[in-house]
Design an enzyme around this catalytic site. Structure first.
Site, PDB file in Angstrom:
ATOM      1  N   SER A   1       5.543  36.187 -22.128  1.00  0.00           N
ATOM      2  CA  SER A   1       5.616  34.761 -22.442  1.00  0.00           C
ATOM      3  C   SER A   1       4.829  34.497 -23.721  1.00  0.00           C
ATOM      4  O   SER A   1       3.934  35.255 -24.080  1.00  0.00           O
ATOM      5  CB  SER A   1       5.040  33.932 -21.294  1.00  0.00           C
TER       6      SER A   1
ATOM      7  N   ARG B   1       4.088  33.660 -12.644  1.00  0.00           N
ATOM      8  CA  ARG B   1       5.489  33.780 -13.052  1.00  0.00           C
ATOM      9  C   ARG B   1       6.368  32.672 -12.465  1.00  0.00           C
ATOM     10  O   ARG B   1       7.555  32.849 -12.227  1.00  0.00           O
ATOM     11  CB  ARG B   1       6.029  35.160 -12.729  1.00  0.00           C
TER      12      ARG B   1
ATOM     13  N   LEU C   1      -1.106  33.528 -19.554  1.00  0.00           N
ATOM     14  CA  LEU C   1       0.314  33.640 -19.860  1.00  0.00           C
ATOM     15  C   LEU C   1       0.670  35.115 -19.719  1.00  0.00           C
ATOM     16  O   LEU C   1      -0.075  35.975 -20.189  1.00  0.00           O
ATOM     17  CB  LEU C   1       0.612  33.205 -21.302  1.00  0.00           C
ATOM     18  N   ASP C   2       1.795  35.396 -19.112  1.00  0.00           N
ATOM     19  CA  ASP C   2       2.239  36.782 -18.999  1.00  0.00           C
ATOM     20  C   ASP C   2       2.470  37.368 -20.387  1.00  0.00           C
ATOM     21  O   ASP C   2       2.727  36.635 -21.349  1.00  0.00           O
ATOM     22  CB  ASP C   2       3.554  36.852 -18.214  1.00  0.00           C
ATOM     23  N   ALA C   3       2.427  38.674 -20.489  1.00  0.00           N
ATOM     24  CA  ALA C   3       2.647  39.338 -21.774  1.00  0.00           C
ATOM     25  C   ALA C   3       4.002  38.967 -22.365  1.00  0.00           C
ATOM     26  O   ALA C   3       4.131  38.800 -23.580  1.00  0.00           O
ATOM     27  CB  ALA C   3       2.530  40.855 -21.620  1.00  0.00           C
TER      28      ALA C   3
END
Length: 188
Positions: free
Chosen positions: A44, A140, A40-42
């Site tokens: 998110s 993303r 998961l992106d930072a």
């Protein structure tokens, strides 16, 4: 073979190695030899699965295995029927075309924790929520999909991966739990 369910907070890096001035998984999970099954992106939030079993990690994370992943997405603007239809159909994002998915407008989830820091509020532009379920997970992807239909993502929370969800395993941000091996069933 532990399988850890973790509710990743906003701005936490999806890695164990430290990065100066940033929180990482190591700040929340002191369990040796586990690794994320997917990322998961930072910016998110939400459900992550971690395990020490390489085969299980590959099965959960690899797109060929088509584990459904569900997200709650707060967007800038209000989706109409056309933008929801575009999200659900294959969508050309330039470097790849998405697979069909489910995307429906929902009311703001009452059970969802407040984000820290909160989402900026603009009185001249409403926000709304969309529930999206994908069977793929490119870099993303959800953010790129909503932007492509004119609805930039403001907040992104993953709520489920395959049979595991925050609905059936309620965890607040930063909390984790181990799922017993028998709960995993034939997944390894």
């Amino acid at each position: 073979m532990p399988l850890i369910l973790f509710n990743k907070p906003f701005q936490v890096l999806c890695q164990f190695s430290p990065q100066e001035g940033r929180e990482s998984l190591a700040d929340y999970l002191d369990i040796p030899n586990i690794y994320p099954a997917g990322r998961l992106d930072a910016d998110s939030e939400g459900l992550m699965l971690l395990t020490d079993d390489g085969r299980l990690q590959h099965k959960i994370a690899h797109p060929d295995h088509k584990e459904a992943k569900s997200y709650l997405v707060q967007v800038d603007g209000v989706p109409d029927a056309e933008s929801l239809a575009r999200l659900q159909a294959p969508l050309d994002l330039g470097d790849f075309v998405t697979k069909p998915c489910r995307a429906v407008r929902i009311a703001e989830p009452e059970w969802l924790w407040p984000r820290n820091p909160p989402i900026r509020a603009r009185k001249d532009k409403p926000t709304s929520w969309i529930a999206i379920t994908l069977e793929e997970g490119k870099n993303r992807q959800v953010r790129r999909m909503t932007a492509a239909v004119g609805l930039p993502t403001l907040r992104l929370v993953r709520t489920s991966i395959g049979p595991f969800s925050l609905a059936s395993h309620p965890l607040m941000p930063g909390e984790w739990m181990e799922v017993a091996a028998e709960d995993v069933g034939g997944r390894s």
